[in-house]
Design a protein around this motif. Structure first.
Motif, mmCIF file in Angstrom:
data_model
loop_
_atom_site.group_PDB
_atom_site.id
_atom_site.type_symbol
_atom_site.label_atom_id
_atom_site.label_comp_id
_atom_site.label_asym_id
_atom_site.label_seq_id
_atom_site.Cartn_x
_atom_site.Cartn_y
_atom_site.Cartn_z
ATOM 1 N N SER A 194 0.743 -1.214 -0.105
ATOM 2 C CA SER A 194 0.144 -0.050 0.069
ATOM 3 C C SER A 194 0.950 1.469 -0.091
ATOM 4 C CB SER A 194 -1.072 0.033 1.288
ATOM 5 O OG SER A 194 -0.102 -0.207 2.252
ATOM 6 N N HIS A 195 2.058 1.053 0.211
ATOM 7 C CA HIS A 195 2.935 2.358 0.239
ATOM 8 C C HIS A 195 3.390 2.627 -1.264
ATOM 9 C CE1 HIS A 195 3.700 2.045 4.574
ATOM 10 N NE2 HIS A 195 4.061 0.774 4.379
ATOM 11 N N ARG A 196 3.003 1.932 -2.200
ATOM 12 C CA ARG A 196 3.052 2.167 -3.428
ATOM 13 C C ARG A 196 2.037 2.580 -4.325
ATOM 14 N NH1 ARG A 196 6.787 -2.064 -7.104
ATOM 15 N NH2 ARG A 196 6.289 -0.352 -8.453
ATOM 16 N N ILE A 197 0.921 2.980 -3.550
ATOM 17 C CA ILE A 197 -0.315 3.637 -4.210
ATOM 18 C C ILE A 197 0.075 4.741 -4.731
ATOM 19 C CG2 ILE A 197 -2.262 4.669 -3.443
ATOM 20 C CD1 ILE A 197 -2.902 2.469 -1.552
ATOM 21 N N THR A 198 -0.139 4.897 -5.968
ATOM 22 C CA THR A 198 -0.100 6.284 -6.779
ATOM 23 C C THR A 198 -1.137 7.141 -6.891
ATOM 24 O OG1 THR A 198 -0.346 5.010 -8.760
ATOM 25 C CG2 THR A 198 2.098 4.987 -7.873
ATOM 26 N N THR A 199 -2.184 6.743 -6.666
ATOM 27 C CA THR A 199 -3.584 7.390 -6.752
ATOM 28 C C THR A 199 -3.295 8.753 -5.911
ATOM 29 O OG1 THR A 199 -5.087 5.718 -7.462
ATOM 30 C CG2 THR A 199 -6.001 7.373 -6.422
ATOM 31 N N THR A 200 -3.390 9.811 -6.476
ATOM 32 C CA THR A 200 -2.899 11.203 -5.613
ATOM 33 C C THR A 200 -4.271 11.970 -5.453
ATOM 34 O OG1 THR A 200 -1.826 11.954 -7.382
ATOM 35 C CG2 THR A 200 -0.475 10.782 -5.524
ATOM 36 N N ALA A 201 -4.373 12.815 -4.510
ATOM 37 C CA ALA A 201 -5.158 13.937 -4.258
ATOM 38 C C ALA A 201 -4.355 15.197 -4.017
ATOM 39 C CB ALA A 201 -6.287 13.522 -3.297
ATOM 40 N N ARG A 202 -4.787 16.067 -4.925
ATOM 41 C CA ARG A 202 -4.236 17.486 -4.699
ATOM 42 C C ARG A 202 -5.145 18.495 -4.505
ATOM 43 N NH1 ARG A 202 -4.491 20.010 -9.522
ATOM 44 N NH2 ARG A 202 -4.852 18.890 -11.349
ATOM 45 N N ARG A 203 -4.798 19.416 -3.706
ATOM 46 C CA ARG A 203 -5.847 20.503 -3.422
ATOM 47 C C ARG A 203 -5.692 21.543 -4.622
ATOM 48 N NH1 ARG A 203 -9.447 21.007 0.816
ATOM 49 N NH2 ARG A 203 -8.327 20.569 2.961
ATOM 50 N N ASP A 204 -6.967 21.913 -4.710
ATOM 51 C CA ASP A 204 -7.112 22.956 -5.911
ATOM 52 C C ASP A 204 -8.089 24.051 -5.391
ATOM 53 O OD1 ASP A 204 -6.918 24.614 -8.157
ATOM 54 O OD2 ASP A 204 -7.966 23.257 -9.378
ATOM 55 N N GLY A 205 -7.764 25.195 -4.741
ATOM 56 C CA GLY A 205 -8.728 25.922 -4.018
ATOM 57 C C GLY A 205 -9.675 24.991 -2.727
ATOM 58 N N ASP A 206 -10.834 25.133 -2.977
ATOM 59 C CA ASP A 206 -11.601 24.309 -1.978
ATOM 60 C C ASP A 206 -11.731 22.716 -2.241
ATOM 61 O OD1 ASP A 206 -11.693 26.251 -0.161
ATOM 62 O OD2 ASP A 206 -13.795 27.027 -0.854
ATOM 63 N N TRP A 230 -10.607 19.044 -4.101
ATOM 64 C CA TRP A 230 -9.485 17.809 -4.332
ATOM 65 C C TRP A 230 -9.710 17.345 -5.709
ATOM 66 C CZ3 TRP A 230 -6.262 17.106 -0.516
ATOM 67 C CH2 TRP A 230 -6.553 17.320 0.744
ATOM 68 N N VAL A 231 -8.494 17.133 -6.386
ATOM 69 C CA VAL A 231 -8.397 16.403 -7.643
ATOM 70 C C VAL A 231 -7.650 15.160 -7.641
ATOM 71 C CG1 VAL A 231 -7.644 16.854 -10.157
ATOM 72 C CG2 VAL A 231 -8.289 18.832 -8.737
ATOM 73 N N LEU A 232 -8.428 14.096 -7.982
ATOM 74 C CA LEU A 232 -7.813 13.017 -7.893
ATOM 75 C C LEU A 232 -7.555 12.318 -9.135
ATOM 76 C CD1 LEU A 232 -9.176 12.409 -4.992
ATOM 77 C CD2 LEU A 232 -9.745 10.423 -5.523
ATOM 78 N N THR A 233 -6.127 11.734 -9.175
ATOM 79 C CA THR A 233 -5.756 11.128 -10.364
ATOM 80 C C THR A 233 -5.089 9.661 -10.054
ATOM 81 O OG1 THR A 233 -5.124 13.300 -11.165
ATOM 82 C CG2 THR A 233 -4.216 11.061 -12.508
ATOM 83 N N GLY A 234 -5.493 8.425 -10.972
ATOM 84 C CA GLY A 234 -4.658 7.343 -10.641
ATOM 85 C C GLY A 234 -5.532 6.312 -11.109
ATOM 86 N N VAL A 272 -9.166 5.013 -2.043
ATOM 87 C CA VAL A 272 -7.856 5.237 -0.834
ATOM 88 C C VAL A 272 -6.670 5.965 -2.034
ATOM 89 C CG1 VAL A 272 -5.825 4.405 0.345
ATOM 90 C CG2 VAL A 272 -8.367 3.024 0.466
ATOM 91 N N GLY A 273 -6.615 7.278 -1.667
ATOM 92 C CA GLY A 273 -5.778 8.181 -2.325
ATOM 93 C C GLY A 273 -4.478 8.563 -1.490
ATOM 94 N N ARG A 274 -3.706 9.077 -1.986
ATOM 95 C CA ARG A 274 -2.694 9.846 -1.060
ATOM 96 C C ARG A 274 -2.559 11.506 -1.272
ATOM 97 N NH1 ARG A 274 2.761 6.180 -1.700
ATOM 98 N NH2 ARG A 274 3.075 6.907 0.411
ATOM 99 N N ARG A 283 -12.762 15.924 -10.181
ATOM 100 C CA ARG A 283 -12.917 17.019 -8.934
ATOM 101 C C ARG A 283 -13.950 16.598 -8.173
ATOM 102 N NH1 ARG A 283 -11.065 21.939 -8.886
ATOM 103 N NH2 ARG A 283 -9.740 21.752 -11.079
ATOM 104 N N LEU A 284 -13.426 16.750 -6.856
ATOM 105 C CA LEU A 284 -14.223 16.456 -5.776
ATOM 106 C C LEU A 284 -14.335 17.805 -4.797
ATOM 107 C CD1 LEU A 284 -13.162 12.888 -4.911
ATOM 108 C CD2 LEU A 284 -15.219 13.475 -6.039
ATOM 109 N N PRO A 285 -15.573 17.979 -3.924
ATOM 110 C CA PRO A 285 -15.836 18.966 -3.327
ATOM 111 C C PRO A 285 -15.084 18.840 -1.852
ATOM 112 C CG PRO A 285 -17.759 17.808 -3.407
ATOM 113 C CD PRO A 285 -16.913 17.370 -4.340
ATOM 114 N N ALA A 286 -14.707 19.800 -1.185
ATOM 115 C CA ALA A 286 -13.861 19.593 0.095
ATOM 116 C C ALA A 286 -14.364 18.282 1.014
ATOM 117 C CB ALA A 286 -13.593 20.825 0.887
ATOM 118 N N ASP A 287 -15.874 18.170 1.161
ATOM 119 C CA ASP A 287 -16.477 17.281 1.906
ATOM 120 C C ASP A 287 -16.565 16.022 1.441
ATOM 121 O OD1 ASP A 287 -18.540 17.394 0.071
ATOM 122 O OD2 ASP A 287 -19.932 18.265 1.203
ATOM 123 N N ALA A 288 -15.792 15.712 0.356
ATOM 124 C CA ALA A 288 -15.698 14.199 -0.236
ATOM 125 C C ALA A 288 -14.538 13.451 0.617
ATOM 126 C CB ALA A 288 -15.103 14.217 -1.723
#
Length: 386
Positions: free
Chosen positions: A134-146, A148-152, A169-171, A218-223
Motif C-alpha cells: 500500500s506504500h506504492r499506491i500512486t492514486t494522488t489527491a491534490r488541493r485546488d482551491g477548496d 480535491w483533484v484525484l488522479t490514478g 484510497v488515495g494519497r 474533481r471533488l468538493p472538500a467534503d468528499a
C-alpha cells in the motif's frame, strides 16, 4: 454447527438468516449468474429485515450491532449457498469507516441508505502496480482551491456498476513533511473523469470486477472522509472488518460445500454400505468440519475485539481468522468435490464453480503470504524481509 458460545440474540439471528438463505439457496445464485443479473431480490429482502445494516449505528437507521452480528449474516447466507459479497464492501468497510470517521453530513447522507440497502458503496484500494504494497499506491489527491483533484488507477474493485459511489484510497501530500499519506475519498459514480472497465474474470459471480481510471476527478472538500491526518487509522478501521467478513464468506462457502458432501456420502451406495461409512471418505470430511469450526472461533474472537474497540488485538485476530478461513474453505470445497467424484464437476450439484470461488478467500483482500508476514512481524517479533 454448534453455537453454544453465542448469546440467545446471536443464535436467533443465525437461525433467522439461515431461514432466509434457505428460501433463496444455491439455485437462486446460479440462476442470477447465468442470466447476468444481480442479487437484487435477496439484497432487498435482507435489507428490509434489517440484516444488511445490523452493524451500523441505530441513530442512522442501522441495527446498532457490530461485526459479530454482520459476520453471522454473511456466514449463514453463504452456508445456504447464496452469499452477498457486497456486504463485505458496503456496510462492513464503507459503512464502518463513515460511521467512525465521517462528518455528520456524510453520516446522514450515506448511513441510512447503506443500512436499508437503497445505497451501495464500493471500495477501491488495490492498484495495478502496488498489489499488497500500500506504500506504492500512486492514486494522488491534490488541493485546488477548496476542491480535491484525484488522479490514478485501481483494479479488482467489486460492484462498481451497481454502487452509488466508491470509497477510494488515495494519497495526499503532508504540508509539513512533504511525504504522501493515505486519505479516503467518496467518489460518486457519475463524477466526470471517473471511468470503469470490467475485468474479464474466470470467476463466476453476480458481482463484477472493475478497473477504475480517475482522470483529474474533481471533488468538493467534503468528499474527504474524516480528518486529513487520521488516514492510516481510517484505513485500518475498514480493513479489519474486511478481513472478518472475508472469513465469514469463506466459512459459509466451506459449510455449504461440506453439507452437500455429507448428504451425498450418507446416501450414495456403491457396495454394501453408504460411501460415508468408509474412513477414507469420512475422515477428510470430519477434518474439514473441524477446521471450519476452528476458523469460526477465531473470527468470533476478531469480531468481539473489534466491536470492543481493540483495534490492535482485532488486527491480529482478523488476519488469523481470514487466513484460517481461506485455508479451511479451499480444503472443504476440494474434499466435497472429491467426495462426489464425477458428480462434483456437474452443474446439477453446484460445487464445481466453488473450486474457483473458494480461492478468493485465500487471495483477497490480502494474500495468505502477507498474513504470514504480518504474524511473523507483529505476533512473533521476527525481523522484516522487505
Amino acid at each position: 454447527m454448534s453455537t453454544a458460545l453465542e448469546t440467545e440474540e446471536h443464535q436467533a439471528l443465525r437461525a433467522a438468516v439461515a431461514a432466509l438463505g434457505k428460501r433463496y439457496g444455491r439455485d437462486y445464485m446460479t440462476t442470477v449468474i447465468r442470466e447476468g443479473r444481480h442479487t437484487d431480490e435477496l439484497w432487498a429482502e435482507a435489507a428490509k429485515l434489517g440484516y444488511l445494516g445490523v452493524n451500523l449505528p441505530e441513530e442512522y437507521g442501522g441495527g446498532g450491532g457490530g461485526m459479530a452480528e454482520l459476520s453471522i449474516v454473511l456466514e449463514e447466507l453463504g452456508a445456504a449457498g447464496s452469499p452477498l459479497l457486497m456486504m463485505i464492501v458496503s456496510p462492513a468497510i464503507c459503512g464502518t469507516v463513515i460511521a467512525r470517521f465521517g462528518t455528520e453530513e456524510q453520516k446522514r447522507t450515506w448511513l441510512p441508505g447503506l443500512a436499508d440497502g437503497s445505497l451501495t458503496m464500493a471500495f477501491g484500494i488495490t492498484e495495478p502496480d502496488a498489489g499488497s504494497n500500500s506504500h506504492r499506491i500512486t492514486t494522488t489527491a491534490r488541493r485546488d482551491g477548496d476542491d480535491w483533484v484525484l488522479t490514478g488507477r485501481k483494479v479488482y474493485v467489486s460492484g462498481v456498476d451497481i454502487a452509488d459511489a466508491t470509497l477510494i484510497v488515495g494519497r495526499t501530500e503532508d504540508a509539513r513533511s512533504g511525504k504522501l499519506k493515505p486519505c479516503l475519498f467518496i467518489v460518486p459514480r457519475d463524477a466526470p473523469g471517473f471511468g470503469r472497465n470490467q475485468i474479464d474474470m474466470e470467476l463466476h459471480a453476480p458481482e463484477k470486477q472493475f478497473e477504475l481510471v480517475l482522470d483529474d476527478v474533481r471533488l468538493p472538500a467534503d468528499a474527504l472522509v474524516g480528518d486529513e491526518d487520521a488516514g492510516l487509522l481510517q484505513l485500518f478501521a475498514g480493513l479489519n472488518p474486511e478481513r472478518i467478513m472475508t472469513a465469514a464468506f469463506g466459512i459459509g462457502m466451506g459449510r455449504f460445500a461440506l453439507s452437500k458432501a455429507v448428504e451425498y456420502a450418507r446416501t450414495r451406495q456403491v457396495w454394501k454400505a453408504p460411501i460415508g461409512a468408509h474412513q477414507a471418505i469420512a475422515h477428510p470430511l470430519a477434518t474439514a468440519h473441524i477446521e471450519l469450526e476452528l476458523s469460526r472461533l477465531m473470527m468470533q474472537k476478531a469480531a468481539r475485539l473489534y466491536d470492543e474497540g481493540d483495534d490492535i488485538g482485532a488486527g491480529e485476530a482478523a488476519n488469523m481468522a481470514k487466513y484460517a478461513a481461506g485455508e479451511a474453505c479451499v480444503k472443504a470445497v476440494d474434499q466435497a468435490v472429491h467426495t462426489l467424484g464425477g458428480n462434483g464437476l456437474t452443474r446439477e450439484y453446484g460445487l464445481a464453480s466453488l473450486i474457483t470461488a473458494s480461492r478468493v478467500a485465500r487471495i483477497a483482500p490480502v494474500s495468505r503470504e502477507m498474513i504470514l508476514n504480518y504474524v511473523s512481524h507483529q505476533s512473533l517479533g521476527l525481523p522484516k524481509s522487505y
